[in-house]
Design an enzyme around this catalytic site. Structure first.
Site, PDB file in Angstrom:
ATOM      1  CG  ASP A  57      -2.600  -5.114   3.727  1.00  0.00           C
ATOM      2  OD1 ASP A  57      -3.135  -5.713   2.765  1.00  0.00           O
ATOM      3  OD2 ASP A  57      -2.473  -3.870   3.760  1.00  0.00           O
ATOM      4  CB  CYS A  94      -0.626  -4.362   0.736  1.00  0.00           C
ATOM      5  SG  CYS A  94       0.379  -3.193  -0.192  1.00  0.00           S
ATOM      6  CB  THR A 129      -1.030   0.155  -3.773  1.00  0.00           C
ATOM      7  OG1 THR A 129      -0.216   0.241  -2.593  1.00  0.00           O
ATOM      8  CG2 THR A 129      -2.235   1.081  -3.653  1.00  0.00           C
ATOM      9  CG  HIS A 141      16.971  -4.624 -17.231  1.00  0.00           C
ATOM     10  ND1 HIS A 141      16.977  -3.409 -17.894  1.00  0.00           N
ATOM     11  CD2 HIS A 141      16.898  -5.567 -18.201  1.00  0.00           C
ATOM     12  CE1 HIS A 141      16.907  -3.612 -19.200  1.00  0.00           C
ATOM     13  NE2 HIS A 141      16.841  -4.915 -19.411  1.00  0.00           N
ATOM     14  CG  HIS A 146      21.325  -6.052 -16.653  1.00  0.00           C
ATOM     15  ND1 HIS A 146      20.826  -4.804 -16.960  1.00  0.00           N
ATOM     16  CD2 HIS A 146      21.048  -6.851 -17.717  1.00  0.00           C
ATOM     17  CE1 HIS A 146      20.248  -4.846 -18.164  1.00  0.00           C
ATOM     18  NE2 HIS A 146      20.383  -6.076 -18.640  1.00  0.00           N
TER      19      HIS A 146
HETATM   20  C1  RB5 Z   1      -4.495  -0.491   3.528  1.00  0.00           C
HETATM   21  O1  RB5 Z   1      -5.601   0.346   3.552  1.00  0.00           O
HETATM   22  C2  RB5 Z   1      -3.502  -0.001   2.487  1.00  0.00           C
HETATM   23  O2  RB5 Z   1      -2.917   1.206   2.898  1.00  0.00           O
HETATM   24  C3  RB5 Z   1      -2.439  -1.046   2.230  1.00  0.00           C
HETATM   25  O3  RB5 Z   1      -3.038  -2.243   1.859  1.00  0.00           O
HETATM   26  C4  RB5 Z   1      -1.422  -0.733   1.127  1.00  0.00           C
HETATM   27  O4  RB5 Z   1      -2.066  -0.399  -0.059  1.00  0.00           O
HETATM   28  C5  RB5 Z   1      -0.353   0.204   1.491  1.00  0.00           C
HETATM   29  O5  RB5 Z   1       0.535   0.510   0.681  1.00  0.00           O
END
Ligand code: RB5
Length: 145
Positions: A8, A65, A67, A98, A133
């Site tokens: 994203d 993204c 996180t 695993h 596994h």
């Molecule tokens: C975007 O602000 C953020 O929510 C997205 O990049 C991601 O971290 C969502 O899990």
């Protein structure tokens, strides 16, 4: 190795760098976008990458993204995908050994590019451990039915 990749806006900069990194290592890279850092919704880019993996168009998927968390949740809705949100090389290795993970999601905001490159190197180089596994992964996949 064929790798499908997407992001994203929060992962765009690292995605662009990782496309070049993987191509430089000889991977066939399918870039599912986006083409700019304009604000977008991450499930729209998780979907094509997850389907590339599920359909066999790619051996592995990579999604970036902020996180990596939202990308993992979205990608795991596609049958056949075992997506893992990874922030260090130890977990990258264990998710392959695993869990036979076939799609890795990365944080573009909390993990530096160089560490994400090491994570991808480890993820791609580590084989599934099979043995004890195998039945466990089969039980995970049976949850789709
Ligand atoms: C975007 O602000 C953020 O929510 C997205 O990049 C991601 O971290 C969502 O899990």
């Amino acid at each position: 190795m064929r790798v499908s990749i997407g992001s994203d806006h929060a992962g765009f900069e690292q995605k662009q760098a990782l496309v070049d990194y993987l191509a430089g290592k000889g991977c066939d890279v399918i870039d599912r976008g986006p083409d700019s850092d304009e604000r977008v919704d991450y499930p729209d880019f998780a979907a094509p990458v997850a389907h590339d993996v599920a359909d066999g168009a790619a051996d592995f998927g990579v999604l970036v993204c902020g996180t990596g968390i939202g990308m993992a949740i979205a990608a795991n809705k596609v049958h056949g995908v075992r997506a893992v949100n990874i922030i260090n090389t130890q977990f990258a290795a264990l998710s392959r050994e695993h869990n036979d993970a076939n799609l890795v999601t990365l944080s573009g905001r909390f993990v530096p590019l160089e560490e994400n490159e090491r994570i991808l190197d480890t993820f791609f180089a580590t084989p599934f451990g099979e043995g004890r596994h195998t039945g466990r992964v089969e039980k995970i996949m049976a949850l789709e039915n």
